[in-house]
Design an enzyme around this catalytic site. Sequence first.
Site, short mmCIF file in Angstrom:
data_model
loop_
_atom_site.label_atom_id
_atom_site.label_comp_id
_atom_site.label_asym_id
_atom_site.label_seq_id
_atom_site.Cartn_x
_atom_site.Cartn_y
_atom_site.Cartn_z
N GLU A 158 -1.23 -8.62 4.38
CA GLU A 158 -1.07 -9.03 5.79
C GLU A 158 -2.42 -9.24 6.47
OE1 GLU A 158 -1.88 -4.68 6.18
OE2 GLU A 158 -0.83 -5.96 4.73
N CYS B 6 0.84 -1.20 0.00
CA CYS B 6 0.00 0.00 0.00
C CYS B 6 0.87 1.26 0.00
CB CYS B 6 -0.99 -0.04 1.17
SG CYS B 6 -2.39 1.10 0.96
N HIS C 123 -3.62 -5.05 0.93
CA HIS C 123 -3.04 -5.37 2.23
C HIS C 123 -2.99 -6.89 2.44
CE1 HIS C 123 -2.42 -1.52 4.35
NE2 HIS C 123 -3.33 -1.07 3.51
#
Length: 251
Positions: free
Chosen positions: A219, A112, A217
């Site tokens: 994660e 990002c 994202h």
Amino acid sequence: MPPENTTKPLIGLTCRWDEEKQWHYLPSDYAEAVAEAGGVPVQIPLISGIASELAARLDAFVLTGSPSDVDPARYGQQPHAEVKKIHPERDETDFQVLERAFSEKKPVLGICFGMQSLNVYLGGTLIQHIPASIPNALQHKDPLARHRIVIEPGSQIAAWAAGAAAGANEAQVNSTHHQSVERPGRGLRVVAQAPDGVIEAVEGGFPDHFVLGVQWHPERIWRHEHLSARLFAELIQAALQRRQTISKERW
């Protein structure tokens, strides 16, 4: 034979900055994703000069997301009205880490904001506010949003996405951003886009150097999204391969 080094690689994670609480912080998702992939997460504080010194001791890096925007002055533009939060310390930390990463060919995964800072470091520019620049753009800033990305055939992430349910040239990702890459920086190739044309991933064309940026994202969704989990696994593998190469050269 050179000795085999099986120690887990140290993966640097650039922190965020909370102005109100005066905190360096990072959501736990990043560290958990790195640890699950086989790395040891190490947070990099936003302290002048420390980032470069710490980066010298680490094996690879994740440039994390941030609620701030890269200072448009770094790519020669005046700020858009929707650019409301700039953290110079975060910008400088990312650039110090990238300077070390590129001088020593240490693997980099930009996520990002981290993809955007990577792009600017390499001389690229950003779309400062997607709704103002792309007609009929998707809702990219909704934390609950999911959208399709189309992956460039023959790219590295296309090979990694091969096990995903959507097929090798597509994936479903999350979306929490109002900016994106406009002109790719030196050596970066666009390898995934959203249906509205927003650039969702770039790969570096640097010999023997793992460089990747993604706008979503991973994660947050690696536990159930194949490609996102693979990104962290490949970063760790690249760090181990670099270490083995250096060990053999020294031997």
